[in-house]
Design a protein around this motif. Structure first.
Motif, PDB file in Angstrom:
ATOM      1  N   UNK A  92       0.834  -1.199   0.000  1.00  0.00           N
ATOM      2  CA  UNK A  92       0.000   0.000   0.000  1.00  0.00           C
ATOM      3  C   UNK A  92       0.875   1.257   0.000  1.00  0.00           C
ATOM      4  N   UNK A  93       1.895   1.241   0.867  1.00  0.00           N
ATOM      5  CA  UNK A  93       2.779   2.397   0.932  1.00  0.00           C
ATOM      6  C   UNK A  93       3.617   2.511  -0.336  1.00  0.00           C
TER       7      UNK A  93
ATOM      8  N   UNK B 195       2.591   1.804  -3.293  1.00  0.00           N
ATOM      9  CA  UNK B 195       1.731   2.473  -4.269  1.00  0.00           C
ATOM     10  C   UNK B 195       1.753   3.990  -4.073  1.00  0.00           C
ATOM     11  N   UNK B 196       1.834   4.369  -2.841  1.00  0.00           N
ATOM     12  CA  UNK B 196       1.783   5.795  -2.541  1.00  0.00           C
ATOM     13  C   UNK B 196       3.153   6.460  -2.554  1.00  0.00           C
TER      14      UNK B 196
ATOM     15  N   UNK C  66      -9.792   3.014  -8.849  1.00  0.00           N
ATOM     16  CA  UNK C  66     -11.251   3.086  -8.889  1.00  0.00           C
ATOM     17  C   UNK C  66     -11.795   4.144  -7.933  1.00  0.00           C
ATOM     18  N   UNK C  67     -11.261   4.133  -6.735  1.00  0.00           N
ATOM     19  CA  UNK C  67     -11.706   5.128  -5.754  1.00  0.00           C
ATOM     20  C   UNK C  67     -11.388   6.543  -6.231  1.00  0.00           C
ATOM     21  N   UNK C  68     -10.207   6.670  -6.827  1.00  0.00           N
ATOM     22  CA  UNK C  68      -9.803   7.990  -7.291  1.00  0.00           C
ATOM     23  C   UNK C  68     -10.621   8.485  -8.467  1.00  0.00           C
ATOM     24  N   UNK C  69     -11.200   7.537  -9.180  1.00  0.00           N
ATOM     25  CA  UNK C  69     -11.971   7.931 -10.363  1.00  0.00           C
ATOM     26  C   UNK C  69     -13.438   8.155 -10.052  1.00  0.00           C
ATOM     27  N   UNK C  70     -13.783   7.933  -8.810  1.00  0.00           N
ATOM     28  CA  UNK C  70     -15.199   8.123  -8.471  1.00  0.00           C
ATOM     29  C   UNK C  70     -15.620   9.554  -8.804  1.00  0.00           C
TER      30      UNK C  70
ATOM     31  N   UNK D  18      -5.593  -1.185  -8.594  1.00  0.00           N
ATOM     32  CA  UNK D  18      -6.871  -1.003  -9.289  1.00  0.00           C
ATOM     33  C   UNK D  18      -7.925  -0.411  -8.352  1.00  0.00           C
ATOM     34  N   UNK D  19      -7.875  -0.860  -7.117  1.00  0.00           N
ATOM     35  CA  UNK D  19      -8.860  -0.348  -6.161  1.00  0.00           C
ATOM     36  C   UNK D  19      -8.656   1.141  -5.911  1.00  0.00           C
ATOM     37  N   UNK D  20      -7.386   1.475  -5.727  1.00  0.00           N
ATOM     38  CA  UNK D  20      -7.080   2.894  -5.497  1.00  0.00           C
ATOM     39  C   UNK D  20      -7.493   3.719  -6.707  1.00  0.00           C
TER      40      UNK D  20
ATOM     41  N   UNK E 284      -1.351  -5.369  -7.799  1.00  0.00           N
ATOM     42  CA  UNK E 284      -2.191  -4.869  -8.888  1.00  0.00           C
ATOM     43  C   UNK E 284      -3.639  -4.685  -8.451  1.00  0.00           C
ATOM     44  N   UNK E 285      -4.125  -5.582  -7.602  1.00  0.00           N
ATOM     45  CA  UNK E 285      -5.514  -5.418  -7.144  1.00  0.00           C
ATOM     46  C   UNK E 285      -5.662  -4.169  -6.279  1.00  0.00           C
ATOM     47  N   UNK E 286      -4.671  -3.919  -5.481  1.00  0.00           N
ATOM     48  CA  UNK E 286      -4.707  -2.704  -4.670  1.00  0.00           C
ATOM     49  C   UNK E 286      -4.612  -1.460  -5.552  1.00  0.00           C
TER      50      UNK E 286
END
Lengths: 361, 208
Positions: free
Chosen positions: A10-11, A13-14, A48-52, A44-46, A40-42
């Motif tokens: 997670x970190x 990714x950030x 997705x959340x960012x594209x809300x 994609x999730x991030x 990759x799943x994380x």
């Protein structure tokens, strides 16, 4: 996937890992498929959340001026305001009532007296009376006379009676008054008897004020003026008469000179109302009685009597020649107090009205 | 990097400067630009339209009053932190009252949730996007509160760890771990809505 790896990914990714941690993670990712898949799943999730898409606010959130007013202005503390206002109103009323009440009641202790003896044989009493207090009391004079008595020296008084009399003519003895103070200089020549000084001469400006008030103002003003002059006239008469040191040694001559009258017509001594007063002991006794009032309020009469007398029987105060004289600022003071009370009542009413209006709104 | 490039009003510095001098109209221009974002953030955290609108409104009021404390950093981030703080207050209030649980709110008055901002797509596209948004919202609101706030602030609003840690008043490491757990939980939750997910997401998820 344990939580440590999860946190690492997670970190990662950030971009929140140190260079060393990044190297370690990337080395593992190259080898571990499960770790790669997790990453990759994380990711994609991030994403997705960012594209809300943003949600539509159900209402316009723009601010009105009222919303951003400080709390104190948005909701004025009406209770506090009312309390302060009511308190002010009560103070006004209280001051008015107290002032009005005490102006109609004797206040013996309230006069402030300053006594000063001159170097001359004649004693000069300087009496300073607060104007407002002076109007209040006739009994106040008792304290005045006590003060003056303190400076007496019987023998000196007798031997210097002539000089004193001359002095009384020569010295400009005046009732000088400011707005708030009545200063009377009374050179008094005394024997072992105590002159009773019971009043201050009114200052000229206030005479005119007095004229403006009161129904009988004109009369009393005239009387006043002549009275003041009469003091001086009588003092002149009295002084030579008292000159012989031996004569009626028990007596003293007292005089008051007051100069409150702008128009300086000096009436003959006989013209004085006081002349009609039976003099207890010839001219040696100068009886100066000036009383000033509103004719409507006799209780306010203040009597200024300089009464040197050999015998108690000679005291003229028993039947003073009533020369009504407006003392300082009495009528204006009463009026002011009444105005204060009225203002207080009005303020109180306004306060209650405003409070009720605000409450009901 | 978490932060996303967000659009800002063209003349934002000018508007801010004017608002700092007490020009409420200028501030309202900024509000018009950011109110949906503020509401969205609050809604993701509070999961209730009315509460979210109230929180966003209060946040704007606070922001206006504190505007002189803004020193020219990222205005959007500054604003969103205020919104988040307002949401913390709202959550505390709700907890104190104990009358409603945040996750119960949709049940009490279930609807499709707030509308999405118009992005010019067809009705079908809009319906799809909205379904997805609702799915994500459901997954987010299933998170524990502390994880939810961190996830929303980081991944939806794009705030940095430091800002989140400051706002949540926790250590940076706490933000890090909460965020990782929240991401994993949302990812797992979203598997139940696979048909709604973008194909790219589906592909990745299929692998697992």
């Amino acid at each position: 996937m344990n939580s440590t790896d999860l946190e690492l990914l997670s970190a990662y990714l950030d971009g929140m890992l140190t260079a060393e941690e990044i190297s370690a993670v990337e080395a593992r990712l190259a080898e571990e498929t499960a770790l790669r898949r997790e990453l990759e799943s994380l990711r994609a999730t991030v994403a997705l959340l960012g594209d809300l898409p943003d949600l539509q606010s159900p209402r316009d959130l723009r601010l009105t001026r009222a919303m951003v007013q400080p709390y104190s202005q948005r909701r004025p503390p009406i209770a506090l305001f009312s309390a302060l206002s009511a308190a002010a109103a009560f103070i006004l009323i209280a001051v008015g009532v107290i002032g009005l009440t005490s102006s109609q009641l004797p206040a013996p202790d309230s006069a402030q007296v300053a006594f000063a003896a001159t170097e001359t044989p004649a004693f000069t009493a300087t009496i300073t009376v607060d104007a407002t207090l002076a109007t209040e009391s006739d009994p106040a004079v008792e304290s005045l006379s006590l003060e003056i008595a303190a400076g007496n020296d019987a023998t000196d008084a007798i031997s210097s009676s002539q000089r004193a009399a001359e002095t009384s003519q020569a010295l400009p003895m005046a009732a000088a008054a400011t707005d708030s103070a009545l200063v009377m200089q009374a050179p008094a020549e005394m024997n072992d008897l105590m002159p009773e000084l019971t009043e201050g001469a009114p200052p000229a400006p206030e005479l005119q004020i007095m004229q403006a008030f009161g129904g009988a103002a004109a009369d009393s003003a005239d009387t006043q003026g002549s009275a003041a002059l009469n003091y001086a006239a009588e003092a002149e008469v009295a002084a030579p008469a008292s000159a012989p040191p031996g004569q009626e040694s028990g007596m003293a001559a007292g005089s008051i000179a007051a100069m409150p009258v702008p128009q300086g017509t000096m009436p003959p001594p006989t013209a004085s109302p006081m002349a009609t007063q039976p003099p207890p002991t010839r001219a040696l006794t100068a009886t100066v009685t000036a009383s000033a009032t509103h004719t409507s309020t006799p209780t306010d009469t203040a009597t200024n009597t300089l009464t040197p007398s050999a015998t108690p029987t000679s005291e003229p105060t028993a039947e003073p020649p009533v020369m009504r004289e407006e003392t300082t600022a009495e009528a204006p003071a009463e009026t002011v107090f009444v105005i204060l009370i009225m203002a207080g009542v009005l303020l109180l009413a306004a306060t209650v009205a405003v409070y009720l209006l605000r409450r009901t709104r | 990097m978490v932060g996303k490039t967000r659009p800002t009003p063209d003349n934002e510095p000018t508007l801010i400067a004017r608002a700092q001098r007490g020009d409420l109209d200028s501030f309202n221009v900024l509000i018009q630009f950011y109110q949906n974002a503020a509401f969205s953030l609050a809604y993701h955290i509070l999961n209730d339209s009315d509460s979210a609108a109230d929180a966003a409104q209060e946040a704007f009021i606070n922001a206006y009053r504190r505007l002189n404390g803004f020193r020219g950093e990222n205005f959007r981030a500054w604003l969103m932190r205020i919104v988040a703080n307002q949401c913390y207050d709202a959550l505390r209030r709700i907890k104190r009252q104990q009358t409603i649980s945040v996750s119960d709110l949709p049940d009490a008055e279930y609807d499709d949730g707030p509308a999405l901002v118009d992005s010019g797509d067809t009705p079908e596209e809009y319906a799809e996007r909205r379904q997805l948004a609702q799915a994500v919202q459901d997954c987010i609101s299933a998170l524990p509160e502390d994880q939810r706030i961190v996830l929303v602030m980081s991944d939806i609003e794009g705030l940095e760890y430091a800002a989140i840690a400051d706002s949540a008043q926790v250590a940076l490491g706490t933000v890090k771990s909460r965020l990782s757990r929240a991401r994993a939980a949302v990812r797992d939750c979203l598997q139940g809505f696979r048909e709604l997910l973008p194909s790219a997401y589906r592909l990745i998820s299929d692998e697992s």
